[in-house]
Design a protein around this motif. Structure first.
Motif, PDB file in Angstrom:
ATOM      1  N   ILE A 174       0.867  -1.191   0.000  1.00 26.24           N
ATOM      2  CA  ILE A 174       0.000   0.000   0.000  1.00 26.24           C
ATOM      3  C   ILE A 174       0.899   1.235   0.000  1.00 26.24           C
ATOM      4  O   ILE A 174       2.048   1.186   0.453  1.00 26.24           O
ATOM      5  CB  ILE A 174      -0.971   0.022   1.213  1.00 26.24           C
ATOM      6  CG1 ILE A 174      -0.239   0.292   2.541  1.00 26.24           C
ATOM      7  CG2 ILE A 174      -1.731  -1.312   1.322  1.00 26.24           C
ATOM      8  CD1 ILE A 174      -1.177   0.488   3.720  1.00 26.24           C
ATOM      9  N   ASN A 175       0.397   2.345  -0.534  1.00 22.93           N
ATOM     10  CA  ASN A 175       1.262   3.518  -0.680  1.00 22.93           C
ATOM     11  C   ASN A 175       1.246   4.409   0.565  1.00 22.93           C
ATOM     12  O   ASN A 175       0.551   4.132   1.548  1.00 22.93           O
ATOM     13  CB  ASN A 175       0.900   4.291  -1.960  1.00 22.93           C
ATOM     14  CG  ASN A 175      -0.494   4.919  -1.865  1.00 22.93           C
ATOM     15  OD1 ASN A 175      -1.076   5.050  -0.777  1.00 22.93           O
ATOM     16  ND2 ASN A 175      -1.036   5.301  -3.014  1.00 22.93           N
ATOM     17  N   GLN A 176       2.030   5.468   0.516  1.00 17.20           N
ATOM     18  CA  GLN A 176       2.207   6.304   1.710  1.00 17.20           C
ATOM     19  C   GLN A 176       0.889   6.949   2.142  1.00 17.20           C
ATOM     20  O   GLN A 176       0.598   7.043   3.332  1.00 17.20           O
ATOM     21  CB  GLN A 176       3.273   7.373   1.454  1.00 17.20           C
ATOM     22  CG  GLN A 176       3.671   8.140   2.714  1.00 17.20           C
ATOM     23  CD  GLN A 176       4.143   7.210   3.843  1.00 17.20           C
ATOM     24  OE1 GLN A 176       4.967   6.320   3.621  1.00 17.20           O
ATOM     25  NE2 GLN A 176       3.597   7.378   5.060  1.00 17.20           N
ATOM     26  N   GLN A 177       0.075   7.366   1.148  1.00 18.67           N
ATOM     27  CA  GLN A 177      -1.200   8.003   1.517  1.00 18.67           C
ATOM     28  C   GLN A 177      -2.094   7.021   2.273  1.00 18.67           C
ATOM     29  O   GLN A 177      -2.729   7.388   3.263  1.00 18.67           O
ATOM     30  CB  GLN A 177      -1.910   8.511   0.261  1.00 18.67           C
ATOM     31  CG  GLN A 177      -3.118   9.388   0.606  1.00 18.67           C
ATOM     32  CD  GLN A 177      -3.943   9.771  -0.625  1.00 18.67           C
ATOM     33  OE1 GLN A 177      -3.991   9.031  -1.600  1.00 18.67           O
ATOM     34  NE2 GLN A 177      -4.572  10.934  -0.568  1.00 18.67           N
TER      35      GLN A 177
ATOM     36  N   VAL B 241      -2.956   5.351   9.801  1.00 20.44           N
ATOM     37  CA  VAL B 241      -2.580   6.065  11.033  1.00 20.44           C
ATOM     38  C   VAL B 241      -3.750   6.933  11.507  1.00 20.44           C
ATOM     39  O   VAL B 241      -4.124   6.909  12.688  1.00 20.44           O
ATOM     40  CB  VAL B 241      -1.300   6.912  10.794  1.00 20.44           C
ATOM     41  CG1 VAL B 241      -1.071   7.884  11.947  1.00 20.44           C
ATOM     42  CG2 VAL B 241      -0.094   5.990  10.592  1.00 20.44           C
ATOM     43  N   ALA B 242      -4.353   7.667  10.576  1.00 22.24           N
ATOM     44  CA  ALA B 242      -5.494   8.529  10.935  1.00 22.24           C
ATOM     45  C   ALA B 242      -6.666   7.700  11.436  1.00 22.24           C
ATOM     46  O   ALA B 242      -7.397   8.100  12.349  1.00 22.24           O
ATOM     47  CB  ALA B 242      -5.913   9.379   9.727  1.00 22.24           C
TER      48      ALA B 242
ATOM     49  N   ALA C 275      -6.823  10.567   2.923  1.00 17.65           N
ATOM     50  CA  ALA C 275      -5.925   9.515   3.402  1.00 17.65           C
ATOM     51  C   ALA C 275      -6.730   8.309   3.902  1.00 17.65           C
ATOM     52  O   ALA C 275      -6.432   7.161   3.544  1.00 17.65           O
ATOM     53  CB  ALA C 275      -5.025  10.060   4.518  1.00 17.65           C
ATOM     54  N   ILE C 276      -7.754   8.577   4.700  1.00 16.37           N
ATOM     55  CA  ILE C 276      -8.569   7.444   5.197  1.00 16.37           C
ATOM     56  C   ILE C 276      -9.229   6.724   4.018  1.00 16.37           C
ATOM     57  O   ILE C 276      -9.292   5.491   3.979  1.00 16.37           O
ATOM     58  CB  ILE C 276      -9.613   7.929   6.237  1.00 16.37           C
ATOM     59  CG1 ILE C 276      -8.899   8.418   7.512  1.00 16.37           C
ATOM     60  CG2 ILE C 276     -10.593   6.801   6.580  1.00 16.37           C
ATOM     61  CD1 ILE C 276      -9.820   8.986   8.579  1.00 16.37           C
TER      62      ILE C 276
ATOM     63  N   THR D  10      -7.631   0.103   0.111  1.00 20.87           N
ATOM     64  CA  THR D  10      -6.713  -1.052   0.136  1.00 20.87           C
ATOM     65  C   THR D  10      -7.375  -2.285   0.733  1.00 20.87           C
ATOM     66  O   THR D  10      -6.760  -3.339   0.853  1.00 20.87           O
ATOM     67  CB  THR D  10      -5.443  -0.754   0.963  1.00 20.87           C
ATOM     68  OG1 THR D  10      -5.780  -0.665   2.361  1.00 20.87           O
ATOM     69  CG2 THR D  10      -4.771   0.540   0.513  1.00 20.87           C
ATOM     70  N   LEU D  11      -8.644  -2.160   1.126  1.00 17.68           N
ATOM     71  CA  LEU D  11      -9.345  -3.265   1.789  1.00 17.68           C
ATOM     72  C   LEU D  11     -10.141  -4.137   0.816  1.00 17.68           C
ATOM     73  O   LEU D  11     -10.906  -5.004   1.232  1.00 17.68           O
ATOM     74  CB  LEU D  11     -10.275  -2.714   2.870  1.00 17.68           C
ATOM     75  CG  LEU D  11      -9.581  -1.949   4.005  1.00 17.68           C
ATOM     76  CD1 LEU D  11     -10.611  -1.332   4.949  1.00 17.68           C
ATOM     77  CD2 LEU D  11      -8.640  -2.861   4.785  1.00 17.68           C
TER      78      LEU D  11
END
Lengths: 328, 328
Positions: free
Chosen positions: B205-208, B214-215, B307-308, B314-315
């Motif tokens: 998965i990418n940084q975003q 994290v968020a 970001a979220i 990615t799910l």
């Protein structure tokens, strides 16, 4: 039987088999010659080449319920791949549970038909494709709105662009119809037991089915049910029990077209019950008896009915490969 | 994370990958530990063993429209494999075009849920399975009549006998429910990019999306959306825009259950739009903003929402293999 260049390699293998089995004749060569094996593909019209991109798009559209006004009815609802690409109920159930006038014909091998719909009101699959989308008792959708919905999905923009690369705005009703028609031309069922028999495997069908083939020819069923899809694609008058349907008259308003329907294909007839324009006939045996009486003026005896039914059961071919698409 | 004996070989390979990549940490190990990868199979209840025969039968029944009163609506009509095993319309459309009260939940990974339906009125898939068949706005079918129709097909007699070999008359409502539940427990979507990330592929998965993870943790989304299916299977009160639905109160009539709904899974959330109990929220970004506001009392800024959303994207896992069955 001519071997055409378009036939796939498997057919060449069958022809080889035919040659090697030629010595063991079952004495029915004269009957076999009256039939035609089902090719892998029907004729492809010059103005709708069969490209991979168009077929993929057509496959998506065939399963796309959002081109119906309710958002839940797709072509595959009534032409259900789990049910012989038909619906196995007497008459189609569509928008808001409305029941149509006629039994849903299978789309299997529909590219081999000389016209579309029971009354032949469209000459080809391109003409047929949009009918059910717009029909108030089927998908009940405004065509402009269907196109708008498709435009709203990037994936459809991409797939229409791929299928019609020379066009600036390819999401049109014509292209929708062409893609659906292209996909449907791939839904064929070659290599039925009867086709294997025609190709020379004389044990592909049993003696009762052979008797049925003979009865089918000798009684004249073959007059209308002939050619690769076992239909002459002509219109014949018939009023089956319970039907008041005027048939082709509705299209032409010619007196002579009253109660006339296009001869349906007999390919896969065992898995596309119920039968007749009103779907009121549940079993193949009843259907055979009715056709004998109504079309040929004959009362078939039980043995004849059983034999013809056994023959019809050999007309179920290999079901086509297809994907349930991942829609956007 | 414990590696269970039931997991398939592919997972072992992923674990190996995890080991080999362990040196290259992205500093988010503490976040990753808050999540659980999706197993290949959910828990299997002791009284409904997952046999091949039951799954095959359940697969047939799932696509069987003749267990609806119209004869054209099957489980797969609203839980459409082409549409993320849901219907992608706000609220379900069922018998005679009636529109239900709630958005159709996907059946994907539904075996991982602690209860079934938005209001959790059934504890498991066995309890859930018959509900939509009988619901007047869905398949509107009398259960006795559904069973009678199944008894009428030799193939179903054969398949029920194979699935329940010790029973004399196996075509019962219980066995119907058990077979459907067994099939649905196979409809899982492992190996999403996020699962591969959890298994140690730090570039899956990418940084975003990592920022989104994290968020998701830091803002407390994970309080309810946790565990392998990203749901606590608990009930939480929420009134999303346009909804007056009383939720679990309808089941328990406890004042404290007003407006409470079981936390939905976030697995495959990108392909199971629209959102919320009333399906009124069209995009994932809107859904994230609404949940921040309603459940967490926070106004997420655009970057956090993006970001979220990237994380939620990615799910989407590997869609399950299944067959469109050849029904009798």
């Amino acid at each position: 039987m001519t071997i055409k260049a378009t036939l796939l390699p498997a057919l060449a293998a069958s022809s080889f088999l035919a040659a090697s089995l030629a010595m063991a004749d079952d004495g029915l060569e004269n009957y076999r010659q009256r039939f035609e094996a089902l090719p892998y593909l029907p004729p492809i019209p010059a103005d709708n080449s069969l490209t991979e991109e168009k077929v993929e798009l057509g496959n998506m559209l065939f399963f796309e319920p959002r081109i119906s006004s309710s958002g839940v009815i797709s072509c595959a609802t009534c032409h259900n791949p789990a049910l012989g690409w038909a619906d196995r109920i007497p008459r189609a159930v569509g928008h808001d549970g409305q029941v149509g006038e006629r039994n849903t014909p299978t789309v299997l091998n529909s590219g081999f038909l000389g016209s579309q719909f029971w009354d032949g009101r469209e000459p080809d699959l391109e003409g047929q494709a949009l009918g059910p989308i717009e029909a108030p008792v089927e998908m009940a959708m405004d065509l402009e709105m269907a196109l708008e919905r498709l435009v709203g999905f990037e994936l459809y923009q991409e797939k229409f662009n791929a299928a019609y690369p020379d066009q600036e705005e390819p999401i049109t009703d014509d292209n929708l119809a062409h893609a659906l028609a292209a996909f449907q031309r791939t839904l064929n069922t070659p290599n039925s037991p009867f086709d294997r028999y025609l190709h020379g495997d004389l044990e592909a069908i049993n003696q009762q089915a052979k008797d049925g083939m003979v009865a089918f020819v000798d009684n004249g069923c073959i007059a209308c049910h002939r050619g690769p899809a076992l239909t002459d694609s002509q219109f014949h008058a018939i009023q089956v029990p319970g039907s008041t349907d005027l048939g082709r008259y509705v299209v032409t308003e010619e007196e002579s077209d009253k109660y006339r329907f296009r001869t349906p294909t007999l390919r896969n007839v065992a898995v596309t019950y119920p039968y007749m324009n009103n779907g009121a006939t549940e079993t193949l045996k009843e259907a055979v008896a009715i056709m004998g009486k109504e079309m040929l003026g004959r009362e078939f005896d039980d043995d004849t009915i059983s034999a013809i039914t056994a023959f019809l059961n050999t007309l179920t071919g290999e079901m086509p490969d297809f994907d349930v698409p991942a829609l956007p």
